[in-house]
Design a protein around this motif. Structure first.
Motif, PDB file in Angstrom:
ATOM      1  N   VAL A 167       0.844  -1.179   0.000  1.00 14.72           N
ATOM      2  CA  VAL A 167       0.000   0.000   0.000  1.00 14.72           C
ATOM      3  C   VAL A 167       0.891   1.245   0.000  1.00 14.72           C
ATOM      4  O   VAL A 167       1.683   1.443   0.919  1.00 14.72           O
ATOM      5  CB  VAL A 167      -0.926  -0.005   1.233  1.00 14.72           C
ATOM      6  CG1 VAL A 167      -1.762   1.249   1.257  1.00 14.72           C
ATOM      7  CG2 VAL A 167      -1.800  -1.241   1.228  1.00 14.72           C
ATOM      8  N   HIS A 209       1.135   5.579  -0.489  1.00 17.22           N
ATOM      9  CA  HIS A 209       0.352   6.786  -0.323  1.00 17.22           C
ATOM     10  C   HIS A 209       1.227   8.003  -0.617  1.00 17.22           C
ATOM     11  O   HIS A 209       2.459   7.895  -0.653  1.00 17.22           O
ATOM     12  CB  HIS A 209      -0.282   6.873   1.077  1.00 17.22           C
ATOM     13  CG  HIS A 209       0.705   7.000   2.193  1.00 17.22           C
ATOM     14  ND1 HIS A 209       1.343   5.921   2.750  1.00 17.22           N
ATOM     15  CD2 HIS A 209       1.169   8.086   2.849  1.00 17.22           C
ATOM     16  CE1 HIS A 209       2.150   6.321   3.703  1.00 17.22           C
ATOM     17  NE2 HIS A 209       2.070   7.641   3.790  1.00 17.22           N
ATOM     18  N   ARG A 215       2.174  11.973   0.466  1.00 18.21           N
ATOM     19  CA  ARG A 215       2.147  12.943   1.553  1.00 18.21           C
ATOM     20  C   ARG A 215       2.633  14.269   0.994  1.00 18.21           C
ATOM     21  O   ARG A 215       3.664  14.317   0.313  1.00 18.21           O
ATOM     22  CB  ARG A 215       3.055  12.486   2.698  1.00 18.21           C
ATOM     23  CG  ARG A 215       3.128  13.503   3.828  1.00 18.21           C
ATOM     24  CD  ARG A 215       3.906  13.016   5.029  1.00 18.21           C
ATOM     25  NE  ARG A 215       5.314  12.777   4.871  1.00 18.21           N
ATOM     26  CZ  ARG A 215       6.261  13.726   4.813  1.00 18.21           C
ATOM     27  NH1 ARG A 215       5.948  15.000   4.822  1.00 18.21           N
ATOM     28  NH2 ARG A 215       7.528  13.378   4.711  1.00 18.21           N
ATOM     29  N   TRP A 229       2.026   2.914  -9.619  1.00 17.48           N
ATOM     30  CA  TRP A 229       0.932   3.359  -8.758  1.00 17.48           C
ATOM     31  C   TRP A 229       0.788   4.879  -8.799  1.00 17.48           C
ATOM     32  O   TRP A 229      -0.311   5.401  -8.964  1.00 17.48           O
ATOM     33  CB  TRP A 229       1.171   2.889  -7.307  1.00 17.48           C
ATOM     34  CG  TRP A 229       0.125   3.398  -6.369  1.00 17.48           C
ATOM     35  CD1 TRP A 229      -1.104   2.851  -6.128  1.00 17.48           C
ATOM     36  CD2 TRP A 229       0.196   4.577  -5.567  1.00 17.48           C
ATOM     37  NE1 TRP A 229      -1.792   3.623  -5.226  1.00 17.48           N
ATOM     38  CE2 TRP A 229      -1.012   4.685  -4.863  1.00 17.48           C
ATOM     39  CE3 TRP A 229       1.181   5.551  -5.377  1.00 17.48           C
ATOM     40  CZ2 TRP A 229      -1.273   5.728  -3.980  1.00 17.48           C
ATOM     41  CZ3 TRP A 229       0.922   6.595  -4.499  1.00 17.48           C
ATOM     42  CH2 TRP A 229      -0.287   6.677  -3.812  1.00 17.48           C
ATOM     43  N   TRP A 281       4.941  16.238  -3.763  1.00 17.92           N
ATOM     44  CA  TRP A 281       4.443  15.132  -2.941  1.00 17.92           C
ATOM     45  C   TRP A 281       5.541  14.118  -2.703  1.00 17.92           C
ATOM     46  O   TRP A 281       6.331  13.837  -3.607  1.00 17.92           O
ATOM     47  CB  TRP A 281       3.294  14.425  -3.665  1.00 17.92           C
ATOM     48  CG  TRP A 281       2.122  15.291  -3.913  1.00 17.92           C
ATOM     49  CD1 TRP A 281       1.898  16.089  -5.008  1.00 17.92           C
ATOM     50  CD2 TRP A 281       0.985  15.463  -3.065  1.00 17.92           C
ATOM     51  NE1 TRP A 281       0.697  16.738  -4.872  1.00 17.92           N
ATOM     52  CE2 TRP A 281       0.113  16.375  -3.698  1.00 17.92           C
ATOM     53  CE3 TRP A 281       0.622  14.928  -1.821  1.00 17.92           C
ATOM     54  CZ2 TRP A 281      -1.092  16.767  -3.137  1.00 17.92           C
ATOM     55  CZ3 TRP A 281      -0.587  15.318  -1.264  1.00 17.92           C
ATOM     56  CH2 TRP A 281      -1.428  16.227  -1.913  1.00 17.92           C
ATOM     57  N   GLN A 299      -2.307   7.373 -10.021  1.00 17.29           N
ATOM     58  CA  GLN A 299      -2.885   8.423  -9.176  1.00 17.29           C
ATOM     59  C   GLN A 299      -2.877   9.764  -9.903  1.00 17.29           C
ATOM     60  O   GLN A 299      -3.839  10.539  -9.815  1.00 17.29           O
ATOM     61  CB  GLN A 299      -2.105   8.547  -7.849  1.00 17.29           C
ATOM     62  CG  GLN A 299      -2.129   7.308  -6.991  1.00 17.29           C
ATOM     63  CD  GLN A 299      -3.534   6.814  -6.721  1.00 17.29           C
ATOM     64  OE1 GLN A 299      -4.363   7.535  -6.176  1.00 17.29           O
ATOM     65  NE2 GLN A 299      -3.810   5.586  -7.116  1.00 17.29           N
ATOM     66  N   CYS A 343       5.206   7.396  -0.461  1.00 17.85           N
ATOM     67  CA  CYS A 343       5.506   6.676   0.781  1.00 17.85           C
ATOM     68  C   CYS A 343       4.873   5.293   0.796  1.00 17.85           C
ATOM     69  O   CYS A 343       3.895   5.036   0.105  1.00 17.85           O
ATOM     70  CB  CYS A 343       4.956   7.449   1.981  1.00 17.85           C
ATOM     71  SG  CYS A 343       5.526   9.155   2.095  1.00 17.85           S
ATOM     72  N   ARG A 344       5.452   4.441   1.620  1.00 19.14           N
ATOM     73  CA  ARG A 344       4.859   3.162   2.006  1.00 19.14           C
ATOM     74  C   ARG A 344       5.022   3.098   3.511  1.00 19.14           C
ATOM     75  O   ARG A 344       6.146   3.156   4.016  1.00 19.14           O
ATOM     76  CB  ARG A 344       5.547   1.980   1.334  1.00 19.14           C
ATOM     77  CG  ARG A 344       4.908   0.640   1.730  1.00 19.14           C
ATOM     78  CD  ARG A 344       5.550  -0.564   1.050  1.00 19.14           C
ATOM     79  NE  ARG A 344       6.993  -0.541   1.209  1.00 19.14           N
ATOM     80  CZ  ARG A 344       7.856  -0.719   0.204  1.00 19.14           C
ATOM     81  NH1 ARG A 344       7.451  -0.946  -1.015  1.00 19.14           N
ATOM     82  NH2 ARG A 344       9.145  -0.678   0.425  1.00 19.14           N
TER      83      ARG A 344
END
Length: 143
Positions: free
Chosen positions: A2, A4, A6, A90, A50, A94, A53-54
């Motif tokens: 997963v 994301h 930040r 990924w 940005w 996004q 991150c994991r």
């Protein structure tokens, strides 16, 4: 895994600058270009930045700008040890979602950069060239 994003802050600038310089240094030398910390810092201040991150780990960063027609990926860099784990694909997905309102996602890549293959696999097409760069774009329309 997963991943994301930040939002990057001024405290992340040294990390992003160093990562970009290290990732791009070989291309800059190959094409006779000069790196400028001040140029990077000025660009950073005017862009949307940005961290990728994991969990609590930072894997890389992406820097964006936009106009009325497109979202532009200005920088996309992963730590070398974090490449090949799917985070790049990924983050490109996004960004395609983020670009839907504008319709296009664009970037420029050095002609000898193997990342071009990742971009093509994720729907980007070469739409032009400038000296040592390919201009690429992906159509991103909301359904």
């Amino acid at each position: 895994m997963v991943f994301h994003l930040r939002a990057a802050t001024g405290q992340d600038l040294p990390f992003a600058r160093t990562l970009t310089r290290e990732a791009m240094n070989g291309y800059y030398r190959q094409y006779g270009l000069w790196w400028s910390n001040d140029g990077f810092d000025t660009a950073w201040a005017g862009r949307e930045n940005w961290l990728i991150c994991r969990d609590d780990s930072v894997l890389g960063f992406i820097s964006l700008s936009r106009d009325s027609r497109a979202l532009y990926i200005r920088e996309l860099h992963m730590l070398e040890a974090c490449r090949g784990q799917g985070a790049g694909s990924w983050v490109l997905e996004q960004m395609a979602l983020k670009a839907q309102a504008l319709g296009l996602l664009r970037l420029t890549v050095f002609k000898t950069n193997p990342a071009r293959q990742l971009y093509q696999r994720t729907g980007f097409n070469i739409v032009g060239e400038e000296d040592c760069f390919w201009r690429m774009e992906r159509v991103c329309r909301s359904s």
